[in-house]
Design a protein around this motif. Sequence first.
Motif, mmCIF file in Angstrom:
data_model
loop_
_atom_site.group_PDB
_atom_site.id
_atom_site.type_symbol
_atom_site.label_atom_id
_atom_site.label_comp_id
_atom_site.label_asym_id
_atom_site.label_seq_id
_atom_site.Cartn_x
_atom_site.Cartn_y
_atom_site.Cartn_z
ATOM 1 N N PRO A 91 1.012 -0.971 -0.156
ATOM 2 C CA PRO A 91 0.469 -0.097 0.019
ATOM 3 C C PRO A 91 0.560 0.956 0.086
ATOM 4 N N GLY A 92 -0.286 2.226 -0.607
ATOM 5 C CA GLY A 92 0.870 4.112 -0.840
ATOM 6 C C GLY A 92 1.334 4.306 0.737
ATOM 7 N N VAL A 93 0.410 3.913 1.784
ATOM 8 C CA VAL A 93 0.960 4.515 3.123
ATOM 9 C C VAL A 93 2.484 4.064 3.625
ATOM 10 N N ASP A 135 4.898 2.396 1.390
ATOM 11 C CA ASP A 135 5.572 3.088 1.046
ATOM 12 C C ASP A 135 6.168 3.908 0.899
ATOM 13 N N GLN A 136 5.396 4.794 1.721
ATOM 14 C CA GLN A 136 5.815 6.646 1.674
ATOM 15 C C GLN A 136 6.443 6.652 3.076
#
Lengths: 454, 454
Positions: free
Chosen positions: A280-282, A284-285
Amino acid sequence: MSRREADVIIVGAGLSGLIAARTVLQAGLTPLVLEADERVGGRILTEDALPGVPVELGAQWIGDTHERMFALAAELGVETFPQYDEGETSYDLVGSGVLRENDFHARFGSELAELEKVLRLLDELAAEVPPEAPWLAPRAAAWDSITAGAWYDGQGLSPVARTLLEICTVGILAVPTVEVSLLHLLFTIQTCGVTSELFAESEGGAQTVRFVGGTGEIPKRLAALFTDHIVLNAPVLLIEHGTDRVTVHCRGGLVAEGRRVIVAISPTLAGRIMYDPPLPGVRDQLTQRLPNASAMKAFFIYDEPFWRADGLNGQLISDVGPARMSNDTCIPGDDHGVLLLFLEGEQARTFGRLPEEERRAAMTAELVRHFGERAARPEFYIDGEWSDRQWTRGCYNANCGPLVWTTFGHALAEPIGVIHWASTDTAIRWSAYMEGAVEAGERAAHAVIAELAG
Amino acid sequence: MSRREADVIIVGAGLSGLIAARTVLQAGLTPLVLEADERVGGRILTEDALPGVPVELGAQWIGDTHERMFALAAELGVETFPQYDEGETSYDLVGSGVLRENDFHARFGSELAELEKVLRLLDELAAEVPPEAPWLAPRAAAWDSITAGAWYDGQGLSPVARTLLEICTVGILAVPTVEVSLLHLLFTIQTCGVTSELFAESEGGAQTVRFVGGTGEIPKRLAALFTDHIVLNAPVLLIEHGTDRVTVHCRGGLVAEGRRVIVAISPTLAGRIMYDPPLPGVRDQLTQRLPNASAMKAFFIYDEPFWRADGLNGQLISDVGPARMSNDTCIPGDDHGVLLLFLEGEQARTFGRLPEEERRAAMTAELVRHFGERAARPEFYIDGEWSDRQWTRGCYNANCGPLVWTTFGHALAEPIGVIHWASTDTAIRWSAYMEGAVEAGERAAHAVIAELAG
């Protein structure tokens, strides 16, 4: 190309990964540890500088409250000994010139009282931070919006007190205080207890006990218990994961298959692995925002610890030279004198990038100023910078800038399907220390064991 | 496993990589572009929402000074048209309630004057920053030690002016201003000229011109010129590099060999590739510290642009709902009304993580407040969040927190042996824009061409 099968694949043979493997094994499951490097230990790295004189390029000390590490050392038969701490520290701050501790304290009593007051305030604020969820602290939003450095600047401190505060803090974080949020600093304090346990000069703190034979004995003996379950030189490129299945691809062709994977490397390195399906993006960021700090240790080895006879403890605290701090790291029963200089944050970045001759000359000059001419004639010199090491890329740990904890922090240790996360950076107690590595490795392993039993 | 051979391997078929490939080709050398995704374009992504209504989930506009982009569009036969800009903007700030632009200006004239004054000051400071080397600015050390947000807080602004300043800036950076250093903000201004060219409301700025058929026509037509030199679905895992040789390994088994490689992806993604031999610590720690920002665009498509008849331009500026800004992005010659909402920074992170129904409902409520009940009945809705996209992982670009530019910045575009770096994040002029992508691609290609000719 070769294939291996296990219940639990573990990425990284640092302390956290090794503990996870052992915990899995003790539960009757099969672990397989994939280590990118040609050795185990990760951020623990003992080098035999001279015969009988091991030096620690990485993790070195434990403290009185590091219960898991004391238990582990006892179990592995690794003896401990106390850090040498007799005599005076040598200071040179804000143009004071070199002063012995007693003279420094006499001259800067009010500045030290200022420092003490700020440390007490930090302790009070840190007590409001839940170490398992710093983003839930009542004032988390405000504390995560200001840098620790800006908050320090706002305390109305004298130059000496402000400088000492910076040195103490950088000695823990290994980055300048303007690179982290106040919330991250408070988390760092809270995960360890109080500032007096954490910061350099205190007794009963985190740097009081060492290991006979070197800290490297811990991962070495641990790994020896299950050598067949460890593969070295196996950098992980890709993790394919399904509902109850994981396939881990290494450079060189090894493919390891299992039911769970524990990624036991620092978050920034964990973020480099390719995941399929993508995370998920969260998450990854988050891993884009957890850079490893900048630290280097340098050891000067002499025929004897000549500073002791002068009533000095081998510690310096200075804002003049390349090293803000030093330590006496002699080996009991050996005659050599060993001085360790810390280059942390800005110093690691500037001096660490110089040719060895130049950085060594700068450090030598600083040692001579504090400990006299004999400091210019070591028998042996060795240093180790961590950002150049491909499978570590910075020490001591991951640091959070503004808004990282409050916006992304919950994704730090949260498993994603069959993928679990370890490494000391994910620990709740003594995060960034060996103690935290053990805690995180056990926590991840227990979660996996529960899932596979369920 | 298959092998390909070329003079120059290019990682990434975003605009920067495609331009690099074309430049290499024009010099009589053979490029090979390896793209991880199943499409070209990178952060340019046009979707056909309805027949004849392309929407831009990624890069959308160019501005008057984007010479390279105008030339490129002309060359590729892509027509341009001006951004619609008639009527009033709708405001709701600091509890003002919804106000039309004229009313807002009448009521908050002194606050707007405050804002103007700070923007002029930013322009003055930015003029001191060399865009090719921000770390050489006379006051770089101080400016890189404070966050832009803390500096804003120190300007003694009224709540309305401070809020507007935050919205303007987040509209560019896509992260809250406390996440970047003042030096990074000043670089961002300087790379683009002055704040009036950069910030949202100004005329003659960076968001004034659009492309007929969608921005996606640019990479699509560019790629069509050399399709045989592009491989899709080829994520790069490993780059082995020697003195005049590079071997690039992709997932799936493709191995590409050449004499140079241009890595034309954002720095954080470039840092995930495994390099052998490993890159210097300074480069590695840089890429740990260049997180991509957080941005999401959402499009509401109606039967007609009903707000125009009310004398509104489709723009909102608000600190109330999920979107701080909106735009009229209708297509000339098509009857539909298209409203674009920007979710940037904090809003992208909170609302972007909600289920589509929830975030759409929150946006709809905000649109209704500003544009009336008809806003609740779109024919079509589409949005796009960038951190979830595996081969992008955040938009619009990389942002630097405190001390990144001064401590690591020189390693951003500096080649390492046969490895060169492109992507808009490495540009000197209009970094983070399509214009910068072209500049960076050309710069890297010219450097490679010169080396191979020499």
